[in-house]
Design a protein around this motif. Structure first.
Motif, PDB file in Angstrom:
ATOM      1  N   SER A 242     107.420-110.091  30.503  1.00 35.09           N
ATOM      2  CA  SER A 242     106.694-109.098  31.302  1.00 35.09           C
ATOM      3  C   SER A 242     107.211-107.511  30.908  1.00 35.09           C
ATOM      4  CB  SER A 242     106.897-109.415  32.775  1.00 35.09           C
ATOM      5  OG  SER A 242     108.356-109.287  32.994  1.00 35.09           O
ATOM      6  N   ILE A 243     106.465-106.560  31.702  1.00 38.40           N
ATOM      7  CA  ILE A 243     107.131-105.353  31.565  1.00 38.40           C
ATOM      8  C   ILE A 243     106.447-104.609  32.838  1.00 38.40           C
ATOM      9  CG2 ILE A 243     104.758-104.532  30.231  1.00 38.40           C
ATOM     10  CD1 ILE A 243     106.662-102.671  28.801  1.00 38.40           C
ATOM     11  N   SER A 244     107.553-103.653  33.241  1.00 43.81           N
ATOM     12  CA  SER A 244     107.141-102.942  34.424  1.00 43.81           C
ATOM     13  C   SER A 244     106.417-101.719  33.968  1.00 43.81           C
ATOM     14  CB  SER A 244     108.481-102.441  35.076  1.00 43.81           C
ATOM     15  OG  SER A 244     108.218-101.387  35.835  1.00 43.81           O
ATOM     16  N   SER A 245     105.693-101.206  34.778  1.00 43.00           N
ATOM     17  CA  SER A 245     104.941 -99.803  34.487  1.00 43.00           C
ATOM     18  C   SER A 245     105.885 -98.603  34.205  1.00 43.00           C
ATOM     19  CB  SER A 245     103.804 -99.508  35.445  1.00 43.00           C
ATOM     20  OG  SER A 245     104.613 -99.366  36.671  1.00 43.00           O
ATOM     21  N   ILE A 246     107.179 -98.628  34.516  1.00 43.45           N
ATOM     22  CA  ILE A 246     107.989 -97.320  34.265  1.00 43.45           C
ATOM     23  C   ILE A 246     108.612 -97.523  33.054  1.00 43.45           C
ATOM     24  CG2 ILE A 246     108.461 -97.350  36.757  1.00 43.45           C
ATOM     25  CD1 ILE A 246     111.267 -98.643  36.308  1.00 43.45           C
ATOM     26  N   LYS A 247     108.422 -98.754  32.378  1.00 39.38           N
ATOM     27  CA  LYS A 247     108.752 -98.850  31.015  1.00 39.38           C
ATOM     28  C   LYS A 247     107.703 -98.786  29.856  1.00 39.38           C
ATOM     29  CE  LYS A 247     112.679-101.515  32.087  1.00 39.38           C
ATOM     30  NZ  LYS A 247     113.608-102.879  31.688  1.00 39.38           N
ATOM     31  N   ASP A 248     108.086 -98.419  28.617  1.00 46.35           N
ATOM     32  CA  ASP A 248     107.068 -98.726  27.441  1.00 46.35           C
ATOM     33  C   ASP A 248     107.277 -99.760  26.501  1.00 46.35           C
ATOM     34  OD1 ASP A 248     108.290 -95.543  25.953  1.00 46.35           O
ATOM     35  OD2 ASP A 248     109.203 -97.566  26.221  1.00 46.35           O
ATOM     36  N   LYS A 249     108.476-100.222  26.802  1.00 44.72           N
ATOM     37  CA  LYS A 249     108.559-101.556  25.999  1.00 44.72           C
ATOM     38  C   LYS A 249     109.628-102.545  26.468  1.00 44.72           C
ATOM     39  CE  LYS A 249     110.944-102.444  21.364  1.00 44.72           C
ATOM     40  NZ  LYS A 249     111.391-101.413  20.119  1.00 44.72           N
TER      41      LYS A 249
ATOM     42  N   PHE B 286      98.452-100.432  38.702  1.00 46.53           N
ATOM     43  CA  PHE B 286      99.069-101.894  38.438  1.00 46.53           C
ATOM     44  C   PHE B 286     100.494-101.338  38.187  1.00 46.53           C
ATOM     45  CE2 PHE B 286      96.023-104.371  38.973  1.00 46.53           C
ATOM     46  CZ  PHE B 286      94.908-104.559  38.119  1.00 46.53           C
ATOM     47  N   ASP B 287     101.470-102.019  38.769  1.00 48.94           N
ATOM     48  CA  ASP B 287     102.889-101.773  38.554  1.00 48.94           C
ATOM     49  C   ASP B 287     103.748-102.724  37.640  1.00 48.94           C
ATOM     50  OD1 ASP B 287     104.310-102.703  41.642  1.00 48.94           O
ATOM     51  OD2 ASP B 287     103.141-103.764  40.349  1.00 48.94           O
ATOM     52  N   TYR B 288     102.912-103.880  37.156  1.00 49.79           N
ATOM     53  CA  TYR B 288     103.776-104.842  36.446  1.00 49.79           C
ATOM     54  C   TYR B 288     102.631-105.304  35.437  1.00 49.79           C
ATOM     55  CZ  TYR B 288     108.324-106.870  36.020  1.00 49.79           C
ATOM     56  OH  TYR B 288     109.637-107.192  35.624  1.00 49.79           O
ATOM     57  N   PHE B 289     103.143-105.977  34.576  1.00 50.87           N
ATOM     58  CA  PHE B 289     102.316-106.758  33.504  1.00 50.87           C
ATOM     59  C   PHE B 289     102.844-107.842  32.895  1.00 50.87           C
ATOM     60  CE2 PHE B 289      98.845-103.585  33.878  1.00 50.87           C
ATOM     61  CZ  PHE B 289      99.466-102.396  33.868  1.00 50.87           C
TER      62      PHE B 289
ATOM     63  N   ASP C  66     112.101-109.636  23.922  1.00 48.45           N
ATOM     64  CA  ASP C  66     112.903-110.918  24.268  1.00 48.45           C
ATOM     65  C   ASP C  66     112.544-111.697  22.969  1.00 48.45           C
ATOM     66  OD1 ASP C  66     112.523-113.616  26.668  1.00 48.45           O
ATOM     67  OD2 ASP C  66     114.048-113.194  25.243  1.00 48.45           O
ATOM     68  N   GLY C  67     113.666-111.846  22.045  1.00 43.64           N
ATOM     69  CA  GLY C  67     113.522-112.432  20.896  1.00 43.64           C
ATOM     70  C   GLY C  67     112.408-112.029  19.763  1.00 43.64           C
ATOM     71  N   ARG C  68     111.564-112.959  19.732  1.00 46.51           N
ATOM     72  CA  ARG C  68     110.420-112.497  18.745  1.00 46.51           C
ATOM     73  C   ARG C  68     109.235-111.911  19.180  1.00 46.51           C
ATOM     74  NH1 ARG C  68     107.660-116.660  16.752  1.00 46.51           N
ATOM     75  NH2 ARG C  68     108.385-118.148  18.305  1.00 46.51           N
ATOM     76  N   PHE C  69     109.395-111.624  20.622  1.00 49.52           N
ATOM     77  CA  PHE C  69     108.330-111.358  21.530  1.00 49.52           C
ATOM     78  C   PHE C  69     108.581-110.132  21.717  1.00 49.52           C
ATOM     79  CE2 PHE C  69     106.064-115.130  21.561  1.00 49.52           C
ATOM     80  CZ  PHE C  69     107.001-116.200  21.285  1.00 49.52           C
ATOM     81  N   THR C  70     107.527-108.912  21.882  1.00 49.33           N
ATOM     82  CA  THR C  70     107.857-107.585  22.385  1.00 49.33           C
ATOM     83  C   THR C  70     106.425-107.087  23.155  1.00 49.33           C
ATOM     84  OG1 THR C  70     109.309-106.958  20.661  1.00 49.33           O
ATOM     85  CG2 THR C  70     108.422-105.354  21.733  1.00 49.33           C
ATOM     86  N   VAL C  71     106.603-106.620  24.056  1.00 50.43           N
ATOM     87  CA  VAL C  71     105.453-106.245  24.767  1.00 50.43           C
ATOM     88  C   VAL C  71     105.600-104.708  24.909  1.00 50.43           C
ATOM     89  CG1 VAL C  71     106.376-106.524  27.031  1.00 50.43           C
ATOM     90  CG2 VAL C  71     103.963-106.194  26.832  1.00 50.43           C
ATOM     91  N   PHE C  72     104.541-104.111  24.483  1.00 54.36           N
ATOM     92  CA  PHE C  72     104.427-102.316  24.499  1.00 54.36           C
ATOM     93  C   PHE C  72     103.256-102.062  25.524  1.00 54.36           C
ATOM     94  CE2 PHE C  72     106.975-101.245  20.900  1.00 54.36           C
ATOM     95  CZ  PHE C  72     106.960-102.940  19.969  1.00 54.36           C
ATOM     96  N   LEU C  73     103.629-100.909  26.269  1.00 55.99           N
ATOM     97  CA  LEU C  73     102.723-100.503  27.395  1.00 55.99           C
ATOM     98  C   LEU C  73     102.462 -98.914  26.899  1.00 55.99           C
ATOM     99  CD1 LEU C  73     101.210-100.802  29.884  1.00 55.99           C
ATOM    100  CD2 LEU C  73     103.280-100.329  31.029  1.00 55.99           C
TER     101      LEU C  73
ATOM    102  N   HIS D  94      96.746 -99.494  28.274  1.00 59.69           N
ATOM    103  CA  HIS D  94      96.528-100.649  27.141  1.00 59.69           C
ATOM    104  C   HIS D  94      98.139-101.086  26.937  1.00 59.69           C
ATOM    105  CE1 HIS D  94      95.570-102.555  23.302  1.00 59.69           C
ATOM    106  NE2 HIS D  94      96.809-102.125  22.814  1.00 59.69           N
ATOM    107  N   LEU D  95      98.279-102.505  26.831  1.00 61.07           N
ATOM    108  CA  LEU D  95      99.263-103.110  26.507  1.00 61.07           C
ATOM    109  C   LEU D  95      99.151-104.171  25.310  1.00 61.07           C
ATOM    110  CD1 LEU D  95     100.539-105.993  29.027  1.00 61.07           C
ATOM    111  CD2 LEU D  95      98.530-104.424  29.501  1.00 61.07           C
TER     112      LEU D  95
END
Lengths: 107, 113
Positions: A49-56, A30-33, A59-66, A72-73
């Motif tokens: 969203s987050i690309s698999s080449i990033k770990d964070k 998977f290359d995108y979440f 966007d404002g109050r929302f943060t996605v960690f990979l 795991h995200l």
């Protein structure tokens, strides 16, 4: 087989605190979440969203960690607001979705 | 710009009846999708299309058919409805490869009795 899993069906937090929603996946290709938010009687809407080449991604109050090594995200919402109460789905780039986590933010 | 529209919003079918769920998008998106959501479950991909004239099966295609004669429309056909097809159906679209964000319609709630 379920390639995208959200193991917590529900989460309840107090207004102003942090909400952490988790998602696990099995396919390392998977290359995108993506995270979607869904209110009752409406279709899901894209959140972040987050690309698999990033770990964070933030966007404002929302943060996605990979965490690719753990497959795991997580979605962090800070501070949580009552209007954030909804079902949150994670999805992968093959358009498969997890089962969702119902977030309730109490005033 | 209406986005993704779905009709009808609600429908009750008897076992063995057939119907078509309509989906239209006005964003000129190449990719379109049909999902079903059962209570307490995530969205399961039924069929998808990468452009007019091209369709392919998703995770749960049995009992359904699709067609894509135009970029805008992606109808889902249920033949010989069964109680197991009671669900909420969502149509979605997205631009193209490299853009994964999907835009969803409001859903069709179908009950088969």
């Amino acid at each position: 087989d379920q390639q995208v899993k959200q193991n917590s069906p529900s989460l309840s937090v107090q207004e102003g605190r942090i909400s952490i929603l988790n998602c696990d996946y099995t396919n390392s290709m998977f290359d995108y979440f993506l995270w979607y938010k869904k209110y009752p009687a409406e279709g899901p809407t894209f959140l972040i969203s987050i690309s698999s080449i990033k770990d964070k991604n933030e966007d404002g109050r929302f943060t996605v960690f990979l965490n690719k090594s753990a497959k795991h995200l997580s979605l962090h919402i800070v501070p949580s607001q009552p209007g954030d109460s909804a079902v949150y789905f994670c999805a992968a780039s093959d358009m498969r979705f997890g089962a969702g986590t119902r977030l309730t933010v109490k005033p | 710009n209406a986005g993704v529209t779905q009709t009808p919003k609600f429908r009750i079918l008897k076992i063995g009846q057939s119907m078509t769920l309509q989906c239209t998008q006005d964003m000129n998106h190449n990719y379109m999708y049909w999902y079903r959501q059962d209570p307490g479950m995530g969205l399961k991909l039924i069929y998808y299309s990468v452009g007019a004239g091209i369709t392919d099966k998703g995770e749960v295609p049995n009992g359904y058919n699709v067609s894509r004669s135009t970029t805008e429309d992606f109808p889902l056909r249920l033949e010989l409805a069964a109680p197991s097809q009671t669900s909420v159906y969502f149509c979605a679209s997205r631009r193209s490869e490299g853009s994964y964000e999907q835009y969803f319609g409001p859903g069709t709630r179908l009950t088969v009795t």
